[in-house]
Scaffold this motif. Structure first.
Motif, PDB file in Angstrom:
ATOM      1  N   ILE A 120      21.161  23.968   9.209  1.00 20.84           N
ATOM      2  CA  ILE A 120      21.135  25.126   8.303  1.00 20.84           C
ATOM      3  C   ILE A 120      21.850  24.781   7.009  1.00 20.84           C
ATOM      4  O   ILE A 120      22.993  24.340   7.008  1.00 20.84           O
ATOM      5  CB  ILE A 120      21.812  26.340   8.966  1.00 20.84           C
ATOM      6  N   THR A 121      21.175  25.011   5.895  1.00 12.39           N
ATOM      7  CA  THR A 121      21.773  24.797   4.585  1.00 12.39           C
ATOM      8  C   THR A 121      21.449  25.984   3.687  1.00 12.39           C
ATOM      9  O   THR A 121      20.695  26.885   4.064  1.00 12.39           O
ATOM     10  CB  THR A 121      21.244  23.515   3.918  1.00 12.39           C
ATOM     11  N   PHE A 171      23.989  33.025  10.941  1.00 10.59           N
ATOM     12  CA  PHE A 171      23.091  32.068  10.281  1.00 10.59           C
ATOM     13  C   PHE A 171      23.430  31.965   8.797  1.00 10.59           C
ATOM     14  O   PHE A 171      23.551  30.868   8.245  1.00 10.59           O
ATOM     15  CB  PHE A 171      21.649  32.522  10.488  1.00 10.59           C
ATOM     16  N   LYS A 172      23.585  33.101   8.125  1.00 13.68           N
ATOM     17  CA  LYS A 172      23.843  33.099   6.681  1.00 13.68           C
ATOM     18  C   LYS A 172      25.185  32.462   6.355  1.00 13.68           C
ATOM     19  O   LYS A 172      25.304  31.712   5.376  1.00 13.68           O
ATOM     20  CB  LYS A 172      23.769  34.531   6.147  1.00 13.68           C
ATOM     21  N   SER A 178      18.027  27.330   3.239  1.00 12.67           N
ATOM     22  CA  SER A 178      17.450  28.233   4.243  1.00 12.67           C
ATOM     23  C   SER A 178      17.503  29.683   3.798  1.00 12.67           C
ATOM     24  O   SER A 178      16.967  30.556   4.492  1.00 12.67           O
ATOM     25  CB  SER A 178      18.209  28.084   5.565  1.00 12.67           C
ATOM     26  N   ALA A 185      24.820  28.792   6.649  1.00  8.15           N
ATOM     27  CA  ALA A 185      24.011  28.276   5.539  1.00  8.15           C
ATOM     28  C   ALA A 185      24.836  28.141   4.265  1.00  8.15           C
ATOM     29  O   ALA A 185      24.590  27.237   3.449  1.00  8.15           O
ATOM     30  CB  ALA A 185      22.819  29.207   5.295  1.00  8.15           C
ATOM     31  N   ILE A 233      17.068  35.290   4.701  1.00  6.14           N
ATOM     32  CA  ILE A 233      16.647  34.073   5.385  1.00  6.14           C
ATOM     33  C   ILE A 233      15.189  33.779   5.039  1.00  6.14           C
ATOM     34  O   ILE A 233      14.352  34.693   5.008  1.00  6.14           O
ATOM     35  CB  ILE A 233      16.824  34.228   6.905  1.00  6.14           C
ATOM     36  N   LEU A 255      17.805  31.186  14.619  1.00  3.13           N
ATOM     37  CA  LEU A 255      17.744  29.776  14.267  1.00  3.13           C
ATOM     38  C   LEU A 255      16.343  29.221  14.507  1.00  3.13           C
ATOM     39  O   LEU A 255      15.740  28.590  13.623  1.00  3.13           O
ATOM     40  CB  LEU A 255      18.771  29.000  15.103  1.00  3.13           C
ATOM     41  N   HIS A 311      14.509  26.016  12.676  1.00  5.21           N
ATOM     42  CA  HIS A 311      15.545  25.003  12.853  1.00  5.21           C
ATOM     43  C   HIS A 311      15.888  24.850  14.328  1.00  5.21           C
ATOM     44  O   HIS A 311      15.688  25.763  15.132  1.00  5.21           O
ATOM     45  CB  HIS A 311      16.800  25.378  12.069  1.00  5.21           C
TER      46      HIS A 311
END
Length: 440
Positions: free
Chosen positions: A432-433, A378-379, A436, A382, A84, A421, A426
């Motif tokens: 999230i893309t 998160f990953k 990130s 993304a 991240i 996050l 964010h």
């Protein structure tokens, strides 16, 4: 020390805790009173304590993987390859981690995965998991291989969201019955599991000679189904007509198995002991629960079988994702079954980005296999997922503290995701893309 750099009181937005800070605060406040969490907040400790609580057979089935475990390791290694990249000096005081799936807004991009034979882990099994999910407001994908019938789980959930996992049986009558029951309990989607047409080679189970279903565990969806029981009666009648007699060896182990099956089958225990139906039900399940000959042509018939949204679970190749879109499915779940089916398989996360490029928003894209932390969530988002499913972690929480333990485990993951996050700069899951992350 000033409350703020301008000596002004903190604004309301700075006081809004969000699920991450709220969870942290609750744990730290309990710590002031000398109380520490029953359910550990890191996966390694959670797994270690759960193993001590479980029987050898429960641990083998729950924690074991296919072959030498390389697919399970690959799932984790894939997450480690992505890092991240936090952004700073952004207002992240208010965050929105909710997402919408099939018309229902849920408070976090997390679903509880369908896990079979949870009655190995806790007597309340799926009913406890259902209560945990309902308390959090996130969907529970009711397992086809459950220890508690879907109707009882739905009753425990009230109006909370629930989906249903379908294993496509050799007998289409049973497929139709399960789909009808799913509709009747208010399921909001059907998740067709595609990667279990054969049972994977799982050494931890094999070394113990242990298959829960052969003991009558994890088959409550079937023994509660009128169509399935009719199929059992038909098979018994056919065996009698053909003059086929039971030639099973009588051993101490077979007697224990008969007792276990009779305890779990609906009805009075002594009646079940005397009846051939409970054991025939187990044998019927093992024979028809999954169809190795299942093809795309079979899946096309789903539109005539149910009007619920259809999600295909177990997709790992972009061409299969394209085919799924061509037949009009509503969702795709990238999954290698938590590493339990094919040893040496591609990691689910490694497959996700390519499949996300194919899906391109044309269907809901879910991710499964290997989620252990909020950073993992998160990953996965993304790399293109709309939401993720969590499996083994909540089952370990269930082993430690029942429904509350399952709830706390998932609450911890959601809290960590919320904080990750914000700390990454964010304020919503939609922001999230892949930018990130870094793979260097």
């Amino acid at each position: 020390m000033n409350a703020s750099p301008t000596n002004e009181p903190a604004t309301d937005k700075d006081q809004e805790p969000g699920p991450g800070r709220a969870r942290q605060n609750a744990i730290y406040r309990a710590g002031v009173l000398g109380r520490t969490p029953i359910v550990p907040t890191d996966f390694a400790t959670l797994e270690r304590r759960a193993r001590r609580r479980m029987s050898a057979k429960a641990w083998a089935y729950t924690a074991g993987g296919a072959g030498d475990g390389s697919t399970m390791r690959a799932n984790r290694e894939a997450f480690e390859r992505w890092k991240i990249v936090p952004r700073v000096l952004r207002d992240v005081s208010r965050r929105d981690i909710s997402v919408e799936l099939f018309g229902r807004r849920i408070p976090a991009p997390v679903l509880l995965a369908p896990l079979g034979a949870s009655d190995l882990v806790h007597p309340e099994a799926d009913r406890a998991i259902a209560r945990a999910a309902a308390d959090l407001g996130v969907p529970y994908i009711l397992s086809n291989q459950a220890g508690v019938p879907m109707e009882e789980c739905a009753a425990a959930m009230g109006s909370a969201p629930r989906w249903f996992q379908l294993y496509w049986s050799k007998d289409d009558r049973l497929v139709d019955s399960l789909l009808e029951r799913a509709k009747n309990i208010g399921a909001e989607a059907v998740v067709v599991t595609l990667d279990t047409q054969l049972l994977g080679w799982r050494p931890l189970d094999l070394n113990l000679g242990s298959l829960p279903f052969s003991q009558g565990q994890g088959i409550a969806q079937y023994t509660a189904d009128h169509t399935f029981l009719q199929i059992v009666r038909e098979r018994l009648a056919a065996a009698r007509a053909a003059g086929i007699k039971d030639t099973a060896d009588v051993t101490l182990g077979s007697i224990r198995t008969l007792v276990n099956i009779s305890r779990r089958f609906p009805g009075r225990f002594l009646d079940n002991l005397r009846s051939p139906v409970p054991r025939a039900a187990v044998e019927t399940f093992l024979d028809i629960y999954s169809r190795p000959s299942l093809t795309w042509q079979d899946l096309i018939t789903l539109r005539n079988r149910t009007d619920l949204p259809v999600v295909l679970k177990g997709v790992l190749h972009p061409d299969d994702a394209r085919r799924a879109l061509d037949i009009g499915v509503d969702g795709i779940m990238v999954s290698n079954h938590g590493g339990r089916q094919v040893g040496g398989s591609i990691a689910s996360l490694d497959a996700l980005a390519d499949i996300a490029g194919v899906v391109g928003g044309k269907a809901t894209l879910l991710f499964d296999s290997g989620i252990r932390t909020g950073a993992d969530i998160f990953k996965a988002l993304a790399l293109g997922a709309d939401a993720v499913t969590v499996g083994r972690p909540y089952l370990y929480g269930l082993a430690l503290n029942g429904a509350q333990g399952a709830r706390d485990t998932v609450a911890n993951l959601i809290a960590e995701f919320d904080l990750t996050l914000g700390l990454a700069g964010h304020v919503s899951a939609r922001e999230i893309t892949v930018e990130s992350l870094s793979s260097r």
